[in-house]
Structures are given as C-alpha cells and as structure tokens.
Design a protein around this motif. Structure first.
Motif, mmCIF file in Angstrom:
data_model
loop_
_atom_site.group_PDB
_atom_site.id
_atom_site.type_symbol
_atom_site.label_atom_id
_atom_site.label_comp_id
_atom_site.label_asym_id
_atom_site.label_seq_id
_atom_site.Cartn_x
_atom_site.Cartn_y
_atom_site.Cartn_z
ATOM 1 N N CYS A 126 0.839 -1.197 0.000
ATOM 2 C CA CYS A 126 0.000 0.000 0.000
ATOM 3 C C CYS A 126 0.877 1.252 0.000
ATOM 4 O O CYS A 126 0.635 2.196 -0.759
ATOM 5 N N TYR A 168 -4.694 -0.563 5.910
ATOM 6 C CA TYR A 168 -5.029 -1.747 5.130
ATOM 7 C C TYR A 168 -6.110 -2.539 5.853
ATOM 8 O O TYR A 168 -5.949 -2.916 7.023
ATOM 9 N N ASP A 169 -7.219 -2.782 5.168
ATOM 10 C CA ASP A 169 -8.317 -3.587 5.712
ATOM 11 C C ASP A 169 -8.284 -4.965 5.055
ATOM 12 O O ASP A 169 -8.737 -5.133 3.918
ATOM 13 N N GLY A 170 -7.721 -5.928 5.763
ATOM 14 C CA GLY A 170 -7.690 -7.289 5.258
ATOM 15 C C GLY A 170 -9.024 -7.981 5.437
ATOM 16 O O GLY A 170 -9.798 -7.653 6.343
ATOM 17 N N ALA A 171 -9.292 -8.952 4.580
ATOM 18 C CA ALA A 171 -10.596 -9.627 4.610
ATOM 19 C C ALA A 171 -10.823 -10.363 5.924
ATOM 20 O O ALA A 171 -11.939 -10.385 6.450
ATOM 21 N N HIS A 174 -11.197 -7.439 8.940
ATOM 22 C CA HIS A 174 -11.922 -6.183 8.752
ATOM 23 C C HIS A 174 -13.157 -6.289 7.870
ATOM 24 O O HIS A 174 -14.057 -5.464 7.982
ATOM 25 N N LEU A 175 -13.199 -7.269 6.987
ATOM 26 C CA LEU A 175 -14.269 -7.309 5.990
ATOM 27 C C LEU A 175 -15.124 -8.567 6.082
ATOM 28 O O LEU A 175 -16.001 -8.772 5.246
ATOM 29 N N ARG A 181 -17.071 -4.173 9.713
ATOM 30 C CA ARG A 181 -17.057 -2.924 8.960
ATOM 31 C C ARG A 181 -17.626 -1.775 9.788
ATOM 32 O O ARG A 181 -17.116 -0.646 9.738
ATOM 33 N N THR A 203 -8.156 -1.830 0.564
ATOM 34 C CA THR A 203 -8.336 -3.282 0.487
ATOM 35 C C THR A 203 -7.320 -3.891 -0.484
ATOM 36 O O THR A 203 -6.585 -3.176 -1.181
ATOM 37 N N ASP A 206 -7.811 -2.568 -3.911
ATOM 38 C CA ASP A 206 -7.269 -1.226 -4.100
ATOM 39 C C ASP A 206 -5.771 -1.261 -4.369
ATOM 40 O O ASP A 206 -5.239 -0.444 -5.133
#
Length: 237
Positions: A126, A168-171, A174-175, A181, A203, A206
């Motif tokens: 990122c 950074y939103d890792g799966a 965070h997701l 979320r 993500t 991204d």
C-alpha cells in the motif's frame, strides 16, 4: 525457511518454488521445479537452518530486492527487518559489497524505502502504491494519543502534515462481517472527531488491482492532482 511468506495472495495456497543460489565456482543443478542462479556468495551470506544451507536473512532480502518486482522486494525487506532478522544498515552494507552487479541499483532503491515498523506485507505494498504515484512518503505506525499521553489508536500509515491516514483492511479481520465494517467505521469517525485525522481504508483490490482509486482518494484529501500511470504489478486481487 525464515518463517515469512511475502508472496502475493493468489500464490499463498501453493507450495513455494525452490530457488537455489550457487557460488561463482559452483555447478548449476538442473532438476525439475528448481530455479538455480549463479552469483557471488561469500561464506558469511550462508546460514544452516534445520540442516539445510540457506542464504542469511540479509542476503535473502537483498536478492529479493534485486531480482523480484519492487513490491515483492519491499514487502520482503520490511518483513525481515520487522522480525528483527536484519536491519536497513545491514541490507545497505550488503548491497554495497555487490556494487557493480546486476540490478543492485534497484535493490538500493528498495532498501531506501524499507520501514521496519511496518506490521504486514500488504501495508508495504500500500505504501509503495502511494510512493509510485508521486505522493508524499507516508510515516508508518502513527500513534494517536490522549491528553495523558496514552496511545488510543495507531494508524498503519499517514501523511503527517495533512492529517491523512491510510489503513489496510484485510478480509480476515476487517471485511468478514457487517460488524467488522461497522466497528472500523465508528473507529475512524472517532479519530476524525478527536484528532482531525481523515482515514482511508485500503483493500487488497485497491492495492493489487488496476484501478488507481486509492491514489485518487488520497490526492483528493490532500487537495492536489498528479498525473501518473499506475504501475502494473502483473496481478489482480
């Protein structure tokens, strides 16, 4: 062998390819599934792990910074330095000992971008995306503290002068659920209210995809516009 995996996500499920580094006076082995390279290999660059001769962490980081795409090399040197297996100084000195060899300039550029405080490989990628776009180099692990000096939040990275953070939103963390979320959204609203930092989530899509949406969002918050072409890392998230 060193306990780290810096490969892109789509390669995590497969066994890593075996690469063999052979000294200049050695014979390159020819076995299916083994990529062998001949290079200067001082004895100090060799360590034995579980009975197997391997390149040291410093030499491994240097070789990845030399021969692999920049995002792989940066993820490797960040991770190795974060784990305490090498330092930026040791990496730079190792590059100096191979002055004049192929792709050493590339390695030096990657080592210069190394941030040992980085806590995950996607954070390294990122940060590189922003740098490649010509944006200011972010500080890493930005600590947000209360009036008593206690850390309340910590951002993955941020542009200090503009109070713009990127995380950074890792799966996995965070997701995965709506609650994940919602928790992150509430956290970022609290950060904006108390510290005036505007924080953008990033993500895997991204970072590894082809759309420059992340860079555009950061530019918008910075109030600037830079013409750039997103470098193709040959990946899709």
């Amino acid at each position: 062998m060193l306990g780290l995996d810096v490969r892109p996500p789509e390669r995590w499920r497969s066994a890593p390819k075996l690469e063999c580094l052979v000294p200049l006076d050695g014979i390159r082995p020819r076995h299916p599934g083994v990529n062998a390279f001949i290079s200067a290999l001082p004895p100090d660059d060799i360590v034995v792990i579980n009975g197997i001769a391997c390149t040291t962490a410093t030499r491994t980081g240097l070789d990845l910074a030399r021969w692999r795409p920049r995002f792989i090399g940066l993820g490797a040197v960040d991770a190795l330095a974060h784990a305490g297996l090498t330092t930026v100084t040791e990496l730079a000195e190792a590059a100096g000992r191979l002055a004049g060899h192929r792709f050493i300039r590339r390695a030096r550029e990657v080592i210069d971008l190394c941030e040992p405080a980085t806590e995950s490989v996607p954070e390294s990628w990122c940060r590189l995306r922003l740098i490649e776009a010509g944006l200011p180099r972010p500080a890493v692990q930005v600590s947000l503290r209360d009036a008593d000096g206690r850390e309340v939040y910590r951002l993955d990275m941020g542009i200090l002068e503009a109070l713009v953070g990127i995380e950074y939103d890792g799966a996995e963390h965070h997701l995965r659920t709506v609650a994940d979320r919602e928790r992150d959204e509430a956290r970022r609203k609290d950060i904006r209210r108390r510290w005036r930092w505007r924080v953008l989530p990033a993500t895997a899509a991204d970072i590894l995809g082809r759309s420059p949406q992340l860079e555009g969002a950061v530019m918008e918050l910075l109030g600037i516009s830079i013409d750039f072409r997103r470098q193709d890392w040959g990946l899709q998230a």
